[in-house]
Write an enzyme that holds these catalytic residues in place. Structure first.
Site, PDB file in Angstrom:
ATOM      1  N   GLU A 123      -5.910   3.513   9.202  1.00 35.12           N
ATOM      2  CA  GLU A 123      -6.559   4.681   8.604  1.00 35.12           C
ATOM      3  C   GLU A 123      -7.982   4.813   9.133  1.00 35.12           C
ATOM      4  O   GLU A 123      -8.815   3.933   8.927  1.00 35.12           O
ATOM      5  CB  GLU A 123      -6.596   4.510   7.066  1.00 35.12           C
ATOM      6  N   ASP A 146      -6.935   1.722   3.527  1.00 35.46           N
ATOM      7  CA  ASP A 146      -7.879   1.177   2.548  1.00 35.46           C
ATOM      8  C   ASP A 146      -7.169   0.825   1.247  1.00 35.46           C
ATOM      9  O   ASP A 146      -6.168   1.435   0.894  1.00 35.46           O
ATOM     10  CB  ASP A 146      -8.974   2.210   2.232  1.00 35.46           C
ATOM     11  N   ASP A 203      -7.530   1.717  -1.637  1.00 38.87           N
ATOM     12  CA  ASP A 203      -7.915   2.667  -2.694  1.00 38.87           C
ATOM     13  C   ASP A 203      -6.866   3.765  -2.804  1.00 38.87           C
ATOM     14  O   ASP A 203      -5.819   3.706  -2.157  1.00 38.87           O
ATOM     15  CB  ASP A 203      -9.314   3.243  -2.414  1.00 38.87           C
ATOM     16  N   ASP A 243      -6.826   6.924  -1.814  1.00 38.33           N
ATOM     17  CA  ASP A 243      -6.540   7.638  -0.570  1.00 38.33           C
ATOM     18  C   ASP A 243      -5.652   6.812   0.344  1.00 38.33           C
ATOM     19  O   ASP A 243      -4.733   7.327   0.987  1.00 38.33           O
ATOM     20  CB  ASP A 243      -7.858   7.924   0.176  1.00 38.33           C
TER      21      ASP A 243
END
Ligand SMILES: Nc1ncnc2c1ncn2[C@@H]1O[C@H](COP(=O)(O)OP(=O)(O)OP(=O)(O)O)[C@@H](O)[C@H]1O
Length: 658
Positions: free
Chosen positions: A432, A508, A510, A512
């Site tokens: 990413e 990541d 998280d 997203d």
């Protein structure tokens, strides 16, 4: 939300005592059978033997399905705990995180090395049993105590009589069938476990009595005066090794700057033309899923063999040796000893401690190289086998290469490809963002790891027609880099052109990142399902936190630990506190994203096969339809109302993506 559910102070629950174990047994033990809760009891007896206090471990399988484990160790203390004012034996069986194996580093603890470390084990056993009886011989008396109703009812301690100078512990357990898929401990598994304890504790006698209806008990005993080598020979049966077995052991001394005294490993190795199973242990705990100690063994062996081959100029021109060539036909029994091992979960099937890679490889490398040079015949036989393996690998890679170059697709410009063509080794990381892509490029092993950075989010491809799939630039790049043909997908999936054995999604930790994972999984599941069913897809598990632990005296250098999530962080804090660290002595940092990690950290935690954590993506063949329904519901266009209904029903049990 419908607003019907009430949520106020009364809906808040605090689980007490052993309740959490009974609520979620799977978090604390294996629930296929009671084997693991019995193993906890056996491990404690073995810890006494490992410390040199017990010479006998004696297990009885009773007719009623209960089991007893007896040792002649020091006996669990029965007196009152100085602060808790409760007998220590009661604490051991009824409190989570109560044990005698925490303070190790100062050298004054009751146990130096032990498989036990969480102080959780037998409390779990108790929680999931209808009854537990404990008999302790200690200080000249035989003491007895009983627990029932999952440890909720505790008897007073009775003194049954005198025992002179004898000491030891005997625990009888009646597992509660309702927590386990099969109510009885499989005898084969029990025998394997006991046999392995005998192998690892030469000089300790291990015995199993199986009570027979209306007759004398059947008795089995194990003893391996030859230790690991005898065990490996037994595993090999009639299969002959290409060279004599090699056994050795090495442990850190007092002045070793990197390791605590006594840390190290013992091993037995042999090379075979056919597969012979390997086994590994950490502080006598079987690590059936392997882990970092095994990676260390392979790394050390590979270095030693490579150096022997170079020294004797045995490598034909054009052959490049890889670890898999040398270790692919090696079988081993490895017993590592670590002061503070970190396992994946309470079941301890896999070792996670990163320092074990270096520890084991540095212990084995030099002694093995010396052995090879003293046994040149054996060294040559191992070298020849490894070179043959390398040649076979290179030949099959050439075939793939030929097929590949006949294609027309040009590899995407932002792909940093790897050198290896071998599907068994090479991997593609879908990363990413460009900045994380840059770090990953620096952190990777150029030989086997390729990087494809992804910009932003991949399109939701659940409803895209296969013919139009490659019109999307990002998806086009992924498909071409992978070497899979989108047109063939669905109708006749074709992985013949696949360029990497593993595809690792790296985003990541998280929301997203989770979304990107979902979109990529949607792409693979919808358009290239074979990639998933054949086990090519993985998801990286980058840590959310790093924990810096200062040095502790001379014995223990400063360490850095990583935690995947808040739960793991809490567990680490808990352990460190018990080890005597003040909360403010420990420094905790949070990674906001992959891009915040420097290449070394990224390599260690997420990319290096020896130390990283990745999750294989699997869909059971019989769950394909169900999975498809779920994807349609969550990713399909016309499903908004169904999605809302699902969220209202299940929204509490999943994490929100907001
Ligand atoms: N057979 C035994 N002989 C002597 N002490 C024992 C024995 N069994 C248990 N104990 C004591 O009881 C404590 C608690 O045991 P428990 O199995 O709950 O945890 P542990 O072995 O410390 O850690 P883990 O949760 O990793 O197994 C031990 O640390 C040890 O001090």
């Amino acid at each position: 939300m419908t607003g019907k559910q009430h949520y106020d102070e009364s809906s808040f629950r605090v689980l007490k005592g052993l309740e959490p174990v009974r609520e979620r047994p799977g978090m604390y033990t294996r629930t296929d059978s009671p084997a693991h809760i019995i193993q906890e009891v056996i491990d404690n007896a073995a810890d006494e033997a490992l410390g040199g206090f017990a010479k006998k471990i004696h297990v009885t399988l009773h007719l009623d399905g209960s089991l007893s484990v007896a040792d002649d160790g020091r006996g669990i203390p029965v007196g009152l705990h100085p602060e808790e004012r409760v007998p220590v034996v009661v604490l051991a069986f009824t409190r989570l995180h109560a044990g005698g194996k925490f303070d190790k580093r100062d050298g004054n603890g009751a146990y130096a090395f032990s498989g036990g470390l969480h102080g959780v084990g037998v409390a779990v056993t108790n929680a999931l049993s209808t009854r537990v009886e404990v008999e302790v011989r200690r200080d000249g008396k035989i003491h007895r105590i009983e627990f029932s109703e999952g440890g909720e009812k505790v008897s007073a301690i009775a003194v049954l009589g005198d025992c002179g100078r004898q000491s030891g512990t005997r625990v009888r357990v009646w597992p509660d069938g309702k927590y386990f898929e099969a109510p009885r401990v499989p005898q084969g598994e029990l025998e394997r476990l006991l046999r392995s304890k005998a192998v690892l504790l030469p000089g300790v006698s291990v015995r199993l009595d199986i009570e027979q209806a209306g007759g004398a008990a059947l008795t089995k005993t194990w003893s391996y005066p030859e230790g690991l080598a005898g065990y490996l020979r037994e595993q090999a049966g009639d299969i002959e090794a290409v060279a004599p077995l090699y056994t050795g052991e090495k442990y850190a001394g007092k002045d070793d700057p990197a390791y605590a005294p006594g840390e190290g490993a013992a091993w037995a190795l042999a090379w075979f033309e056919h597969t012979v199973p390997s086994e590994s242990f950490v502080n006598l705990i079987p690590t059936v899923a392997g882990g970092t100690h095994e990676s260390g063994l392979r790394a050390g062996v590979f270095d030693a063999v490579k150096s022997f081959i170079e020294h004797h100029a045995l490598l034909p021109r054009g052959v490049k040796l890889q670890q898999e060539d040398v270790c692919g036909r090696m079988s081993f029994v490895l017993s590592a000893r670590l002061l503070d091992p970190q396992f994946q979960g309470q079941v301890k099937e896999k070792l996670n401690s990163r320092e074990a890679v270096k520890l084991v490889s540095s212990m084995i490398r030099d002694p093995f190289e010396i052995w090879l040079n003293n046994h040149v015949e054996a060294g040559r036989a191992i070298a020849e086998l490894s070179i043959r393996q390398a040649l076979a690998r290179q030949k099959s890679a050439q075939k793939v290469e030929k097929r590949k170059t006949s294609g027309v697709a040009v590899l995407p410009g932002k792909l940093s490809d790897c050198e290896s063509e071998d599907l068994a080794d090479n991997e593609l990381f879908l990363v990413e963002g460009d900045s994380a892509g840059g770090s990953a490029k620096m952190a990777r092993n150029k030989e086997t790891q390729a990087i494809l950075p992804l910009r932003g989010k991949v399109q939701n491809s659940w409803e895209i027609d296969p013919d139009r799939l490659l019109a999307n630039a990002e998806i086009h790049d992924i498909a071409v880099a992978l070497g899979v043909d989108a047109h063939a997908a669905g109708s006749a999936p074709d992985l013949a052109g696949l360029r990497y054995g593993k595809v690792v999604i790296m985003s990541d930790a998280d929301v997203d990142g989770a979304h990107i994972q979902t979109l990529l999984l949607t792409l693979f599941f919808r358009h290239f399902p074979e990639l998933i069913t054949r086990g090519h897809i993985y998801v990286a598990q980058p840590p959310l936190y790093r924990v810096d632990v200062p040095a502790q005296g001379k014995k223990r250098p400063a360490r850095r630990l990583y935690a995947l999530d808040d739960g793991e962080l809490a567990a680490i804090r808990d352990r460190l506190e018990k080890e005597g660290f003040k909360p403010d002595a420990i420094e905790v940092g949070r990674f906001k994203g992959l891009g915040e990690m420097n290449p070394d950290q990224l390599r260690e935690t997420t990319m290096d096969p020896a130390t990283r954590r990745v999750l294989p993506v699997q869909v059971r063949a019989d769950a394909l339809d169900e999975t498809k329904r779920m994807f349609t519901l969550l990713m399909g266009k016309g499903e908004a109302s169904g999605r809302r209904a699902w969220m209202e029903e299940k929204g509490d049990s999943v994490e929100a993506d907001i």
